[in-house]
Design a protein around this motif. Structure first.
Motif, PDB file in Angstrom:
ATOM      1  N   PHE A  75       9.401 -17.423  94.597  1.00 17.65           N
ATOM      2  CA  PHE A  75      10.097 -16.205  94.184  1.00 17.65           C
ATOM      3  C   PHE A  75       9.103 -15.213  93.592  1.00 17.65           C
ATOM      4  CE2 PHE A  75      14.139 -18.746  93.657  1.00 17.65           C
ATOM      5  CZ  PHE A  75      14.904 -17.965  94.514  1.00 17.65           C
ATOM      6  N   LYS A  76       9.385 -13.940  93.765  1.00 18.78           N
ATOM      7  CA  LYS A  76       8.716 -12.908  92.985  1.00 18.78           C
ATOM      8  C   LYS A  76       9.382 -12.847  91.617  1.00 18.78           C
ATOM      9  CE  LYS A  76       7.691 -10.113  97.093  1.00 18.78           C
ATOM     10  NZ  LYS A  76       7.940  -8.823  97.788  1.00 18.78           N
ATOM     11  N   VAL A  77       8.656 -12.359  90.634  1.00 19.47           N
ATOM     12  CA  VAL A  77       9.204 -12.282  89.279  1.00 19.47           C
ATOM     13  C   VAL A  77      10.502 -11.477  89.258  1.00 19.47           C
ATOM     14  CG1 VAL A  77       8.815 -11.302  86.983  1.00 19.47           C
ATOM     15  CG2 VAL A  77       6.998 -12.615  88.107  1.00 19.47           C
ATOM     16  N   GLN A  78      10.509 -10.332  89.899  1.00 20.48           N
ATOM     17  CA  GLN A  78      11.688  -9.480  89.865  1.00 20.48           C
ATOM     18  C   GLN A  78      12.875 -10.119  90.576  1.00 20.48           C
ATOM     19  OE1 GLN A  78      11.764  -6.571  88.032  1.00 20.48           O
ATOM     20  NE2 GLN A  78      13.975  -6.759  88.389  1.00 20.48           N
ATOM     21  N   GLU A  79      12.603 -10.926  91.596  1.00 24.92           N
ATOM     22  CA  GLU A  79      13.695 -11.602  92.305  1.00 24.92           C
ATOM     23  C   GLU A  79      14.435 -12.562  91.382  1.00 24.92           C
ATOM     24  OE1 GLU A  79      11.946 -11.623  96.897  1.00 24.92           O
ATOM     25  OE2 GLU A  79      11.545 -13.331  95.569  1.00 24.92           O
ATOM     26  N   VAL A  80      13.705 -13.289  90.545  1.00 25.26           N
ATOM     27  CA  VAL A  80      14.351 -14.206  89.603  1.00 25.26           C
ATOM     28  C   VAL A  80      15.162 -13.424  88.570  1.00 25.26           C
ATOM     29  CG1 VAL A  80      14.001 -16.010  87.874  1.00 25.26           C
ATOM     30  CG2 VAL A  80      12.544 -15.934  89.900  1.00 25.26           C
ATOM     31  N   VAL A  81      14.607 -12.322  88.102  1.00 24.99           N
ATOM     32  CA  VAL A  81      15.320 -11.475  87.137  1.00 24.99           C
ATOM     33  C   VAL A  81      16.617 -10.956  87.758  1.00 24.99           C
ATOM     34  CG1 VAL A  81      15.237  -9.294  85.857  1.00 24.99           C
ATOM     35  CG2 VAL A  81      13.225 -10.797  85.916  1.00 24.99           C
ATOM     36  N   ASP A  82      16.537 -10.447  88.960  1.00 21.52           N
ATOM     37  CA  ASP A  82      17.716  -9.889  89.633  1.00 21.52           C
ATOM     38  C   ASP A  82      18.777 -10.971  89.888  1.00 21.52           C
ATOM     39  OD1 ASP A  82      16.504  -7.421  89.630  1.00 21.52           O
ATOM     40  OD2 ASP A  82      15.807  -7.548  91.704  1.00 21.52           O
ATOM     41  N   LEU A  83      18.332 -12.141  90.325  1.00 26.05           N
ATOM     42  CA  LEU A  83      19.271 -13.237  90.563  1.00 26.05           C
ATOM     43  C   LEU A  83      19.996 -13.632  89.282  1.00 26.05           C
ATOM     44  CD1 LEU A  83      17.385 -15.691  92.964  1.00 26.05           C
ATOM     45  CD2 LEU A  83      19.575 -14.578  93.406  1.00 26.05           C
ATOM     46  N   THR A  84      19.245 -13.749  88.195  1.00 26.07           N
ATOM     47  CA  THR A  84      19.833 -14.146  86.918  1.00 26.07           C
ATOM     48  C   THR A  84      20.889 -13.153  86.462  1.00 26.07           C
ATOM     49  OG1 THR A  84      17.738 -15.209  86.277  1.00 26.07           O
ATOM     50  CG2 THR A  84      19.329 -14.763  84.528  1.00 26.07           C
ATOM     51  N   ILE A  85      20.559 -11.884  86.500  1.00 28.00           N
ATOM     52  CA  ILE A  85      21.500 -10.851  86.060  1.00 28.00           C
ATOM     53  C   ILE A  85      22.707 -10.787  86.990  1.00 28.00           C
ATOM     54  CG2 ILE A  85      21.818  -8.389  85.653  1.00 28.00           C
ATOM     55  CD1 ILE A  85      20.116  -9.873  83.553  1.00 28.00           C
ATOM     56  N   SER A 106      -3.544 -21.863  88.908  1.00 23.31           N
ATOM     57  CA  SER A 106      -3.988 -22.476  87.654  1.00 23.31           C
ATOM     58  C   SER A 106      -2.802 -22.557  86.709  1.00 23.31           C
ATOM     59  CB  SER A 106      -5.103 -21.646  87.016  1.00 23.31           C
ATOM     60  OG  SER A 106      -4.571 -20.416  86.524  1.00 23.31           O
ATOM     61  N   PRO A 107      -2.883 -23.422  85.670  1.00 21.40           N
ATOM     62  CA  PRO A 107      -1.793 -23.489  84.686  1.00 21.40           C
ATOM     63  C   PRO A 107      -1.515 -22.146  84.024  1.00 21.40           C
ATOM     64  CG  PRO A 107      -3.191 -25.422  84.473  1.00 21.40           C
ATOM     65  CD  PRO A 107      -3.871 -24.500  85.451  1.00 21.40           C
ATOM     66  N   ASP A 108      -2.550 -21.424  83.638  1.00 21.57           N
ATOM     67  CA  ASP A 108      -2.352 -20.142  82.963  1.00 21.57           C
ATOM     68  C   ASP A 108      -1.702 -19.115  83.890  1.00 21.57           C
ATOM     69  OD1 ASP A 108      -3.268 -20.954  80.540  1.00 21.57           O
ATOM     70  OD2 ASP A 108      -5.155 -19.823  80.584  1.00 21.57           O
ATOM     71  N   HIS A 109      -2.127 -19.073  85.138  1.00 24.84           N
ATOM     72  CA  HIS A 109      -1.542 -18.118  86.088  1.00 24.84           C
ATOM     73  C   HIS A 109      -0.046 -18.403  86.267  1.00 24.84           C
ATOM     74  CE1 HIS A 109      -1.547 -15.348  89.536  1.00 24.84           C
ATOM     75  NE2 HIS A 109      -0.732 -16.214  90.124  1.00 24.84           N
ATOM     76  N   THR A 110       0.308 -19.674  86.361  1.00 24.43           N
ATOM     77  CA  THR A 110       1.714 -20.050  86.541  1.00 24.43           C
ATOM     78  C   THR A 110       2.521 -19.731  85.286  1.00 24.43           C
ATOM     79  OG1 THR A 110       0.978 -21.869  87.959  1.00 24.43           O
ATOM     80  CG2 THR A 110       3.261 -21.934  87.174  1.00 24.43           C
ATOM     81  N   MET A 111       1.991 -20.096  84.128  1.00 23.21           N
ATOM     82  CA  MET A 111       2.711 -19.866  82.874  1.00 23.21           C
ATOM     83  C   MET A 111       2.910 -18.381  82.624  1.00 23.21           C
ATOM     84  SD  MET A 111       4.024 -21.867  80.549  1.00 23.21           S
ATOM     85  CE  MET A 111       5.392 -21.060  79.704  1.00 23.21           C
ATOM     86  N   GLU A 112       1.913 -17.592  82.979  1.00 18.62           N
ATOM     87  CA  GLU A 112       2.018 -16.143  82.782  1.00 18.62           C
ATOM     88  C   GLU A 112       3.171 -15.562  83.587  1.00 18.62           C
ATOM     89  OE1 GLU A 112       1.537 -12.009  83.801  1.00 18.62           O
ATOM     90  OE2 GLU A 112       1.049 -13.618  85.201  1.00 18.62           O
ATOM     91  N   ARG A 113       3.382 -16.044  84.800  1.00 18.36           N
ATOM     92  CA  ARG A 113       4.473 -15.539  85.628  1.00 18.36           C
ATOM     93  C   ARG A 113       5.838 -15.996  85.086  1.00 18.36           C
ATOM     94  NH1 ARG A 113       3.160 -13.489  90.679  1.00 18.36           N
ATOM     95  NH2 ARG A 113       5.095 -14.256  91.626  1.00 18.36           N
ATOM     96  N   LEU A 114       5.919 -17.198  84.586  1.00 20.34           N
ATOM     97  CA  LEU A 114       7.179 -17.653  83.974  1.00 20.34           C
ATOM     98  C   LEU A 114       7.533 -16.774  82.778  1.00 20.34           C
ATOM     99  CD1 LEU A 114       6.659 -21.548  83.985  1.00 20.34           C
ATOM    100  CD2 LEU A 114       8.061 -20.210  85.556  1.00 20.34           C
ATOM    101  N   ILE A 115       6.534 -16.462  81.982  1.00 21.37           N
ATOM    102  CA  ILE A 115       6.758 -15.613  80.800  1.00 21.37           C
ATOM    103  C   ILE A 115       7.195 -14.214  81.214  1.00 21.37           C
ATOM    104  CG2 ILE A 115       5.629 -14.509  78.825  1.00 21.37           C
ATOM    105  CD1 ILE A 115       3.823 -17.027  78.663  1.00 21.37           C
ATOM    106  N   ARG A 116       6.618 -13.704  82.285  1.00 22.67           N
ATOM    107  CA  ARG A 116       6.997 -12.367  82.748  1.00 22.67           C
ATOM    108  C   ARG A 116       8.477 -12.295  83.103  1.00 22.67           C
ATOM    109  NH1 ARG A 116       3.221 -10.843  87.511  1.00 22.67           N
ATOM    110  NH2 ARG A 116       4.802  -9.195  87.741  1.00 22.67           N
ATOM    111  N   VAL A 117       9.008 -13.359  83.693  1.00 22.60           N
ATOM    112  CA  VAL A 117      10.439 -13.396  84.000  1.00 22.60           C
ATOM    113  C   VAL A 117      11.258 -13.289  82.713  1.00 22.60           C
ATOM    114  CG1 VAL A 117      12.329 -14.804  84.891  1.00 22.60           C
ATOM    115  CG2 VAL A 117      10.154 -14.735  86.119  1.00 22.60           C
ATOM    116  N   ALA A 118      10.936 -14.134  81.735  1.00 18.90           N
ATOM    117  CA  ALA A 118      11.689 -14.141  80.480  1.00 18.90           C
ATOM    118  C   ALA A 118      11.545 -12.813  79.737  1.00 18.90           C
ATOM    119  CB  ALA A 118      11.214 -15.303  79.603  1.00 18.90           C
TER     120      ALA A 118
END
Length: 419
Positions: A87-97, A117-129
């Motif tokens: 998923f793209k970050v915005q896609e998860v946001v849109d789905l949730t809303i 990398s762990p940091d790259h993945t964690m950064e994207r999860l945080i961007r969603v939240a």
């Protein structure tokens, strides 16, 4: 937006998330004060049932099932030939809303395979939240899966937007992890746990002095262990759980029976799934440790490495400690009452309140709702069946099992008669 492609991603990444069970009640109290979307209450998330019978749910997905690791027990491991999606970050946001506005969900549980990398993945999860909180003004429940090896800075930021954080320890012992996930390091799991624990303590301390201090992971953190992928005993599993509760102030430890997914010789053979009953016994043991005052060493030790599958762990302990029983129901203190088989937390409170006003007898206890088919062998009241005193623990176990089966058959027959 390509709705067909989004639907395809949702099917793939929701299915991949089903193996993570650590997403029940949040315990968070994020109140909506800004006319935004939703409230996060402490009444349960993800198809859990609240005390009043209400079923609540959340959108439970992976950000991606691409992964750079090759853990033998994981369906998303890089060597597994499965259909991949992200998923793209915005896609998860849109789905949730979108799902929230349709009243399908009350929050989001977001995990991910580790890509780049762990940091790259964690950064994207945080961007969603962060987008959900700051751009959509979303006050519903958010559970983020912490990525092992993520930096302290990212873990601190994650807790400012998520209600709960969790990092799955996956395999209960270091040796098991080394065998099945040689690319991962045990310390990579411990570091995020330590950071979250310290940040929660710090923010709580600051909030007592400064009311405007933001909430940090108000529902705490949890973890999950896979049961049965390696040869750990129930004792090994529960000793690890006791360590996490004490060391990292875990809210919950979850136990997920391993589902055979490959012919890897390091893993159990296909078709040898972990019995659901074993998971149940582990959760019962966990409950006794957290709410009934039991030390893990009382329940599992060198002489008893595995839980009894025929009876619950409290009854098993009581049968091994017959010398402590019977106890007088009208005199013994709360801690002793909690150790009597068949008497639960609510019943203990009712007994303590009721005996202040009168001496309790068997009829009173039955009305309180204790499980008489077990409790009666471990307590005295106004009378006690004399012949039971000389029974061996094995004979008593057989009697209780037989009584329980008879009770079940009677209940089943009465239910069937309704139809």
């Amino acid at each position: 937006m390509d709705f067909d492609r989004i639907k395809e991603k949702l099917n793939i990444l929701a299915d991949a998330a089903k193996y993570d069970v650590s997403c029940s009640s949040s315990g968070s109290k994020r109140t909506n004060k800004t006319k935004g979307l939703g409230d996060s209450s402490g009444m349960g998330i993800c198809h859990s049932y609240t005390e009043d019978g209400r079923c609540v749910s959340l959108l439970k997905i992976l950000l991606t099932n691409h992964c750079i690791f090759d853990c033998a027990y994981c369906v998303t491991r890089k060597s597994n030939d499965i259909k991949r999606a992200a998923f793209k970050v915005q896609e998860v946001v849109d789905l949730t809303i979108s799902f929230y506005r349709r009243n399908y969900i009350e929050g989001l549980f977001l995990s991910s395979g580790i890509f780049k990398s762990p940091d790259h993945t964690m950064e994207r999860l945080i961007r969603v939240a962060k987008k959900l909180r700051t751009e959509e003004n979303f006050n519903g429940y958010i559970h983020l899966k912490s990525i092992p090896g993520a930096s302290d800075e990212l873990m601190r930021e994650a807790g400012l937007y998520a209600d709960r954080l969790s990092v799955n320890i996956e395999i209960p012992t270091k040796s098991g992890l080394k065998l099945l996930a040689p690319d991962k390091k045990h310390e990579d799991f411990m570091k995020p746990m330590e950071k979250v624990k310290n940040e929660i303590i710090q923010y709580k301390s600051e909030s007592r002095l400064i009311k405007s201090t933001p909430k940090y992971a108000p529902a705490g953190q949890s973890t999950q262990m896979i049961v049965g992928a390696t040869g750990e005993s129930d004792r090994d599993i529960m000793y690890s759980s006791a360590f996490f509760y004490k060391k990292y102030n875990m809210k919950r430890v979850y136990y997920s029976g391993y589902v055979p997914i490959s012919h890897d010789p390091r893993l159990p053979a296909l078709g040898t799934e972990v019995p659901m009953l074993r998971e149940n016994r582990l959760y019962q043991t966990d409950w006794l440790m957290r709410f009934y005052g039991f030390d893990v060493r009382e329940l599992l030790n060198e002489n008893h490495k595995h839980l009894d599958m025929e009876i619950d762990p409290k009854l098993s302990w009581a049968l091994r400690n017959r010398s402590l029983f019977p106890v007088d129901i009208n005199k013994c203190d709360k801690q002793i009452l909690l150790r009597v088989p068949g008497i639960g937390l609510k019943s203990v409170s009712k007994i303590i309140r009721a005996r202040k006003h009168r001496k309790l007898n068997w009829e009173h206890l039955a009305k309180i709702g204790i499980a008489m088919n077990r409790a009666k062998y471990f307590i005295t009241c106004d009378s006690r069946e004399k012949e039971l005193r000389d029974l061996s623990s094995e004979n008593l176990k057989s009697i209780i099992i037989q009584n329980s089966r008879s009770k079940f058959r009677t209940y089943t027959s009465s239910q069937l008669s309704l139809f």
